[in-house]
Design an enzyme around this catalytic site. Structure first.
Site, PDB file in Angstrom:
ATOM      1  N   ASP A   6      22.961 -14.406  42.704  1.00 26.85           N
ATOM      2  CA  ASP A   6      22.441 -13.075  43.005  1.00 26.85           C
ATOM      3  C   ASP A   6      22.001 -13.100  44.462  1.00 26.85           C
ATOM      4  O   ASP A   6      21.852 -14.173  45.048  1.00 26.85           O
ATOM      5  CB  ASP A   6      21.244 -12.756  42.086  1.00 26.85           C
TER       6      ASP A   6
ATOM      7  N   ARG B 168       8.518   1.438  47.657  1.00 28.86           N
ATOM      8  CA  ARG B 168       8.644  -0.018  47.569  1.00 28.86           C
ATOM      9  C   ARG B 168       8.209  -0.735  48.850  1.00 28.86           C
ATOM     10  O   ARG B 168       7.770  -1.876  48.811  1.00 28.86           O
ATOM     11  CB  ARG B 168      10.064  -0.409  47.192  1.00 28.86           C
TER      12      ARG B 168
HETATM   13  C1  LIG Z   1      21.518  -4.139  37.698  1.00 35.67           C
HETATM   14  S1  LIG Z   1      21.583  -5.872  38.016  1.00 35.67           S
HETATM   15  C2  LIG Z   1      22.902  -6.370  36.943  1.00 35.67           C
HETATM   16  C3  LIG Z   1      22.606  -7.657  36.214  1.00 35.67           C
HETATM   17  C4  LIG Z   1      23.676  -8.106  35.209  1.00 35.67           C
HETATM   18  N1  LIG Z   1      24.942  -8.345  35.872  1.00 35.67           N
HETATM   19  C5  LIG Z   1      23.826  -7.130  34.066  1.00 35.67           C
HETATM   20  O1  LIG Z   1      24.813  -6.376  34.038  1.00 35.67           O
HETATM   21  O2  LIG Z   1      22.970  -7.080  33.197  1.00 35.67           O
HETATM   22  C6  LIG Z   1      22.376  -5.890  39.636  1.00 35.67           C
HETATM   23  C7  LIG Z   1      22.105  -7.171  40.419  1.00 35.67           C
HETATM   24  O3  LIG Z   1      22.976  -7.199  41.557  1.00 35.67           O
HETATM   25  C8  LIG Z   1      22.292  -7.846  42.614  1.00 35.67           C
HETATM   26  N2  LIG Z   1      22.944  -7.514  43.896  1.00 35.67           N
HETATM   27  C9  LIG Z   1      22.910  -6.350  44.581  1.00 35.67           C
HETATM   28  N3  LIG Z   1      23.623  -6.445  45.707  1.00 35.67           N
HETATM   29  C10 LIG Z   1      24.131  -7.706  45.747  1.00 35.67           C
HETATM   30  C11 LIG Z   1      24.941  -8.419  46.658  1.00 35.67           C
HETATM   31  N4  LIG Z   1      25.393  -7.853  47.774  1.00 35.67           N
HETATM   32  N5  LIG Z   1      25.257  -9.697  46.363  1.00 35.67           N
HETATM   33  C12 LIG Z   1      24.802 -10.295  45.222  1.00 35.67           C
HETATM   34  N6  LIG Z   1      24.033  -9.666  44.320  1.00 35.67           N
HETATM   35  C13 LIG Z   1      23.697  -8.389  44.570  1.00 35.67           C
HETATM   36  C14 LIG Z   1      20.867  -7.312  42.481  1.00 35.67           C
HETATM   37  O4  LIG Z   1      19.932  -8.159  43.120  1.00 35.67           O
HETATM   38  C15 LIG Z   1      20.684  -7.250  40.963  1.00 35.67           C
HETATM   39  O5  LIG Z   1      20.052  -8.393  40.464  1.00 35.67           O
END
Ligand SMILES: C[S@@+](CC[C@H](N)C(=O)[O-])C[C@H]1O[C@@H](n2cnc3c(N)ncnc32)[C@H](O)[C@@H]1O
Length: 272
Positions: free
Chosen positions: A141, A36
């Site tokens: 996010d 990446r």
């Molecule tokens: C796998 S997605 C889940 C999306 C949704 N909640 C679902 O279950 O379909 C995880 C998300 O968490 C966000 N994320 C990761 N670390 C984070 C943080 N410290 N604070 C806020 N968001 C975070 C990522 O950018 C990503 O968009």
């Protein structure tokens, strides 16, 4: 030409990412980091990962750090993913707040918007008198890239192709001409959702009114237990008494100390 990531550089990135977003990149993720970041190194004409690390960790490197976090985050999501939570919202939470007609929901790792828009669609479908309700869905996010996508409300056909046709007709505008094959969330749904960047690692969150429901799904899995415990403790403070916390299907609060009442798998309640 491929650049090599040394052990020392990997450790530097590991601790920077852990510090910033709470995600512990384990050794199997090393290749992911290399793949990446390599393109980014080339775009910036940097000769080594060390040079990139110096760039993101120096004072003034915040913008590139945001870019790095965007590159490493896993954003997988879907409309109506893990539907049990939307059913619970409709069948359990709405009757509880019907008296005040006020609802505050936070989709705290909202990725590209499918989760908060599903919440909004569920509410639009369930409430025939929705115009008389005071509803706010905060969607946040860490990733600015997914937030921009979410705020556009615009999705490719394959994102909605699994949904029932009548639901798509009710909640999306179907693109024509140059927008053919694209689907835009209808304004009456979109207006319920506000997007902003919030890092779940922050000690406090910019939220003033007590929340009825927090969705924190499929992100805690990337955090270690102390980080999960701290986050769950913060969620507890931002919920009203009797408010709910929804987590992802492969997550559990079983291994951490917390004050929530367990209701059923992935659903927890702040006691009255
Ligand atoms: C796998 S997605 C889940 C999306 C949704 N909640 C679902 O279950 O379909 C995880 C998300 O968490 C966000 N994320 C990761 N670390 C984070 C943080 N410290 N604070 C806020 N968001 C975070 C990522 O950018 C990503 O968009």
């Amino acid at each position: 030409m491929t650049t090599t990531l040394t052990d020392k550089e990997f450790e530097q990135f590991q601790s920077l990412i852990y510090q910033q977003v709470g995600i512990k990149l384990d050794s199997p993720k090393r290749n992911l980091l290399v793949s990446r970041l390599s393109k980014r190194l080339r775009d910036l004409k940097l000769a080594s990962f060390q040079a990139y690390y110096d760039c993101v960790s120096r004072k003034g490197g915040e913008e590139e750090l945001t870019r790095l976090l965007d590159l490493i985050s896993t954003n997988k999501t879907d409309f109506y993913r893990e539907p049990v939570h939307f059913d619970f919202l409709r069948d359990q939470v709405l009757p509880e707040v019907r008296g005040t007609k006020t609802l505050r929901v936070w989709s705290s790792a909202s990725s590209s918007g499918e989760e908060p828009y599903t919440i909004a669609m569920t509410l639009c479908d369930a409430l025939s008198d929705i115009s008389r309700w005071d509803i706010k869905i905060l969607a946040s996010d860490i990733s600015t890239r997914v937030l921009a996508k979410a705020a556009s409300g615009l999705y490719e056909e394959e994102r909605v192709s699994q949904l029932p046709k009548d639901l798509v007709r009710r909640h999306f505008l179907c693109g024509k001409g140059p927008q053919a094959g694209k689907y835009k969330v209808r304004p009456d749904v979109a207006k319920l959702v506000a997007f902003r960047r919030i890092n779940l690692m922050d000690p406090t969150f910019p939220i003033r009114s007590a929340l009825d429901v927090i969705f924190c799904r499929n992100v805690m899995i990337y955090f270690d237990r102390p980080t999960q415990a701290k986050l769950v403790e913060k969620f507890f403070r931002y919920l009203r008494q009797g408010g709910y916390l929804f987590i992802g299907h492969s997550e559990s609060l079983q291994w951490i100390e917390h004050q929530f009442t367990y209701l059923r798998p992935t659903i927890y309640q702040k006691p009255f």
